[in-house]
Write a protein that holds these residues in place. Structure first.
Motif, PDB file in Angstrom:
ATOM      1  N   LEU A 165       0.839  -1.202   0.000  1.00 35.33           N
ATOM      2  CA  LEU A 165       0.000   0.000   0.000  1.00 35.33           C
ATOM      3  C   LEU A 165       0.872   1.249   0.000  1.00 35.33           C
ATOM      4  CD1 LEU A 165      -2.769  -0.974   2.589  1.00 35.33           C
ATOM      5  CD2 LEU A 165      -2.859  -1.121   0.105  1.00 35.33           C
ATOM      6  N   LEU A 166       1.955   1.246   0.833  1.00 32.35           N
ATOM      7  CA  LEU A 166       2.847   2.407   0.897  1.00 32.35           C
ATOM      8  C   LEU A 166       3.471   2.671  -0.465  1.00 32.35           C
ATOM      9  CD1 LEU A 166       4.752   1.879   4.281  1.00 32.35           C
ATOM     10  CD2 LEU A 166       2.925   3.501   3.765  1.00 32.35           C
ATOM     11  N   ILE A 167       3.974   1.600  -1.099  1.00 30.61           N
ATOM     12  CA  ILE A 167       4.639   1.770  -2.394  1.00 30.61           C
ATOM     13  C   ILE A 167       3.648   2.285  -3.438  1.00 30.61           C
ATOM     14  CG2 ILE A 167       5.785   0.533  -4.277  1.00 30.61           C
ATOM     15  CD1 ILE A 167       6.856  -1.391  -2.074  1.00 30.61           C
ATOM     16  N   LEU A 168       2.461   1.670  -3.492  1.00 28.71           N
ATOM     17  CA  LEU A 168       1.456   2.107  -4.461  1.00 28.71           C
ATOM     18  C   LEU A 168       1.090   3.567  -4.243  1.00 28.71           C
ATOM     19  CD1 LEU A 168      -1.072  -0.866  -4.787  1.00 28.71           C
ATOM     20  CD2 LEU A 168       0.417   0.055  -6.557  1.00 28.71           C
ATOM     21  N   GLY A 169       0.894   3.949  -2.975  1.00 29.48           N
ATOM     22  CA  GLY A 169       0.531   5.327  -2.647  1.00 29.48           C
ATOM     23  C   GLY A 169       1.615   6.295  -3.068  1.00 29.48           C
TER      24      GLY A 169
ATOM     25  N   VAL B 120      -4.037   8.937   1.003  1.00 29.72           N
ATOM     26  CA  VAL B 120      -4.841   8.022   1.822  1.00 29.72           C
ATOM     27  C   VAL B 120      -4.252   6.614   1.798  1.00 29.72           C
ATOM     28  CG1 VAL B 120      -7.122   7.007   2.159  1.00 29.72           C
ATOM     29  CG2 VAL B 120      -6.928   9.388   1.470  1.00 29.72           C
ATOM     30  N   MET B 121      -3.742   6.185   0.637  1.00 29.04           N
ATOM     31  CA  MET B 121      -3.121   4.853   0.554  1.00 29.04           C
ATOM     32  C   MET B 121      -1.956   4.745   1.533  1.00 29.04           C
ATOM     33  SD  MET B 121      -4.150   2.441  -1.522  1.00 29.04           S
ATOM     34  CE  MET B 121      -3.136   1.635  -2.744  1.00 29.04           C
TER      35      MET B 121
ATOM     36  N   LEU C 258      -3.330   4.471   4.972  1.00 29.38           N
ATOM     37  CA  LEU C 258      -3.893   3.133   5.214  1.00 29.38           C
ATOM     38  C   LEU C 258      -2.779   2.107   5.411  1.00 29.38           C
ATOM     39  CD1 LEU C 258      -6.810   3.107   2.594  1.00 29.38           C
ATOM     40  CD2 LEU C 258      -7.056   3.106   5.072  1.00 29.38           C
ATOM     41  N   GLY C 259      -1.685   2.277   4.637  1.00 29.04           N
ATOM     42  CA  GLY C 259      -0.546   1.371   4.784  1.00 29.04           C
ATOM     43  C   GLY C 259       0.026   1.456   6.192  1.00 29.04           C
ATOM     44  N   ILE C 260       0.187   2.695   6.695  1.00 24.08           N
ATOM     45  CA  ILE C 260       0.716   2.882   8.052  1.00 24.08           C
ATOM     46  C   ILE C 260      -0.239   2.277   9.077  1.00 24.08           C
ATOM     47  CG2 ILE C 260       1.328   4.599   9.798  1.00 24.08           C
ATOM     48  CD1 ILE C 260       2.190   6.417   7.405  1.00 24.08           C
TER      49      ILE C 260
END
Lengths: 179, 508
Positions: free
Chosen positions: A34-38, A68-69, A72-74
């Motif tokens: 999620l972090l990478i995508l964001g 937001v991604m 959400l990852g965090i």
């Protein structure tokens, strides 16, 4: 609610009670994804040009989604550290008590990759049959000859169905002119 | 009574031999695919989408209507004859239905499910006929700010009200929104998230995403967890009901319909809540409460009617607003877009023939379902014995075929695999599928409306709030997000349908 029966305390918490499973490590991987995508979504948005007549522009939406991604990852990472785990999806043929059989999944992925690599050259009539028979083998079928026969019937049948029924020519591959 | 005349016109258009044939094929295929274990209605529709590629939109939608109801009915057959329900909407049907089947009353369980589905589907579709045009009439006058707010309401409700983990719901939603970003920006024509790939810049076909997430993801997930010994299947003869079964079934059918339709029609959709409420209601009203949990026919009749009525109800927001609220409706919307039809409040005016023929075919499909499925039930039960290697190889085969037929590009098969792996991951981590697929479809539409609204106000954020309807909807969104949190704080223990349902499941 008065109608509902009393549930055993704690019975609705985990699949196997009594064992503390600890943190779901693999879930950190999902959080990282999620972090990478964001982050990439935000980076990609910075490369866009904003037009004149468009007060919002093409950047705002990706910025919001990217931020937001990351958030959400965090949050997922923190939740994982606190021992939070998702409920894996159930189904008619799903047995969640056994260990996941990743070897079968890898075999299936391999067969799907083979199909992607060869579909243009060999054609759907051939790769489709291999796809079916191969997947059946990976899933535990041991009647290879029968699987291949069914695979050929399905792939050749679907080729003709799309070709003559819907006017969609699927890749004929090396069988071009024969089919 | 304008609607009735239009419906009559639709019926006349649908009642040609060719169209009836398409409806029958749709019902047959839908039930066939829906009965197979592991395939829910959403996957059935996604897998069968490519078959309609070369067709006229009207015929394609007639077939879809059949596939839709067929897939729903097939799913409940599976959950009655096998002990495990395949999807959340059939959970309540499975509780009493499977108990009935074990007591040798499988025929009656299937019959009350089939006839209940027919009653609920017919009443539900008639309600759509009356509500959808009225709603569309109001909705046409709605501006971009309110339309944006409505879409926001739909995604927020679906994401936060359903499912057990809000965090995971939002992860699903934003994964979907990210996928929806890929490709040319609709107004400036610049490619976004295309990784320099022309095929990605041309936007990903929704069929590929849907088939990847639903079919490939599910097949890979099951492959990793395949039961070593399959569930026992209860043999079944011709479905029938005795006089007492009828007497006990008709009221639950009507009550289930009344509960199911409104839940389907509002954007907090999904059949999970109404089926659960219907089950509770029937248990409370039952004369012989002890029979519940041991195969009470009311417990099959009510939830099954609620399930189908809510499925019909989802056509109200879908046709009147262009807002899908269930996974299956989302794929129907994608199918409409695939035929170059832009769903939204204008749909009923711009494509009246299509809409009314579709509604008429829903009624026809529903009737065909009853006519076909009562005699065919023993055959469907045999399908449950399909060897699992063949079943899941078949899903992988048809998923690949479906994705490939969209553009005949091997690259689409690569994307299919990628979305299949994503589908596997979200099942592994308990991330719900519905918000994700809703995000893919509604994301781009939301962006268009947001930019339209802000272009009118010259970029001022106040442009989002300058319609009273929009303000009301934002208040509802805020309430939907915060009231449950407050209630949870006050009461301590959350009392959600999911939790209640788990309790009910444990009673079995």
């Amino acid at each position: 609610m008065s109608v509902s029966h009393e549930a055993e305390p704690g019975a609705d918490q985990a699949v196997d009670p009594g064992v503390d499973p600890g943190a779901d490590r693999a879930q950190y991987g999902m959080a990282a994804l999620l972090l990478i995508l964001g982050a990439y979504t935000i980076y990609d948005a910075t490369t866009l040009k904003v037009g004149f007549a468009d007060p919002v522009g093409p950047r705002v939406f990706p910025y919001v989604i990217g931020v937001v991604m990351i958030a959400l990852g965090i949050l997922l990472g923190l939740a994982t550290a606190r021992g939070d785990r998702g409920e894996p999806e159930e189904g008619e043929d799903v047995d969640l008590t056994a260990r996941p059989d990743m070897v079968t999944v890898l075999k299936l992925v391999g067969i799907l990759v083979f199909n992607i690599a060869t579909i243009e050259f060999l054609g759907w009539a051939i790769t489709g049959a291999i796809l079916f028979a191969g997947c059946a083998w990976a899933l535990g079928s041991r009647t290879l000859l029968r699987d291949i026969v069914i695979g050929v019937l399905l792939s050749v049948g679907s080729w003709y169905f799309f070709y003559s029924g819907l006017d969609i020519p699927l890749s004929p591959g090396i069988l071009d002119g024969i089919l | 009574m304008d609607s009735l005349e239009l419906l009559w016109g639709g019926l006349e258009a649908a009642f040609t031999p060719t169209n009836l044939m398409y409806a029958a094929i749709g019902v047959f295929l839908g039930t066939f695919v829906g009965v197979l274990p592991g395939i829910g209605p959403a996957m059935a529709v996604a897998l069968l989408l490519p078959v309609t590629n070369g067709m006229e939109p009207t015929q394609a939608f007639i077939m879809f209507a059949g596939i839709y109801y067929g897939g729903m009915y097939g799913g409940s057959t599976t959950s009655i004859l096998l002990n495990t329900p395949g999807e959340s909407a059939s959970v309540m049907t499975a509780i009493e239905g499977n108990k009935m089947a074990k007591n040798g009353r499988a025929a009656q369980a299937l019959a009350t499910a089939a006839i209940g589905s027919f009653v609920a589907g017919t009443i539900g579709t008639m309600c759509v006929v009356f509500f959808a045009p009225a709603m569309a009439e109001v909705a046409v006058k709605v501006g971009a700010p309110s339309y944006f707010a409505m879409m926001l309401l739909a995604v927020v409700l679906v994401t936060s009200v359903l499912g057990s983990s809000k965090l995971r719901g939002f992860i699903g939603l934003f994964l979907g929104l990210t996928i929806g970003l890929v490709g040319l920006d609709l107004s400036t024509g610049q490619p976004r998230l295309d990784f320099g790939n022309d095929l990605l810049a041309g936007r990903i076909d929704v069929v590929v995403v849907a088939v990847g997430i639903f079919a490939l993801g599910e097949a890979l997930w099951v492959a990793a967890h395949l039961r070593s010994r399959p569930l026992t299947i209860i043999p079944v003869g011709q479905p029938f009901m005795g006089r007492e079964d009828w007497a006990r079934s008709w009221k639950p059918w009507l009550r289930g319909t009344a509960l199911g339709f409104p839940f389907g029609a509002v954007p907090a959709g999904g059949a999970e809540t109404p089926t659960f409420l219907s089950y509770l209601l029937e248990r409370r009203l039952a004369k012989n409460k002890d029979e519940f949990g041991h195969g009470a026919i009311e417990g099959v009749a009510g939830p099954e009617a609620a399930n189908n009525a809510s499925a019909a109800g989802t056509f109200v927001p879908l046709l009147a607003l262009g807002l899908p609220v269930t996974a299956t409706a989302t794929i129907m919307l994608a199918a409409m877009q695939g035929f170059g039809i832009q769903p939204g409040p204008q749909l009923m005016e711009s494509e009246p023939d299509l809409v009314w023929t579709l509604l008429a075919s829903l009624l026809i499909g529903n009737t065909l379902l009853l006519v076909l499925n009562l005699p065919l039930a023993p055959l469907w039960a045999k399908l449950l014995q399909t060897p699992r290697p063949y079943l899941y190889s078949g899903i992988l085969f048809f998923a690949s075929l479906g994705a490939y037929t969209v553009n005949q590009q091997p690259f689409d098969l690569f994307l299919l695999l990628l979305f299949g792996l994503l589908g596997f991951a979200i099942r592994r981590f308990g991330i719900p599928v519905l918000p994700l697929i809703l995000g893919v479809i509604l994301g781009p539409l939301m962006e268009v409306k947001l930019r339209e609204a802000l272009a009118l106000s010259d970029g001022a954020v106040s442009g989002l709030f300058n319609e009273p309807l929009a303000v009301i909807i934002y208040v509802i969104i805020a309430l939907a997000l915060f009231v449950p949190i407050v209630l949870q704080r006050v009461r301590g223990e959350p009392d959600t349908p999911t939790r209640e349902r788990e309790k009910a499941m444990e009673d079995r």
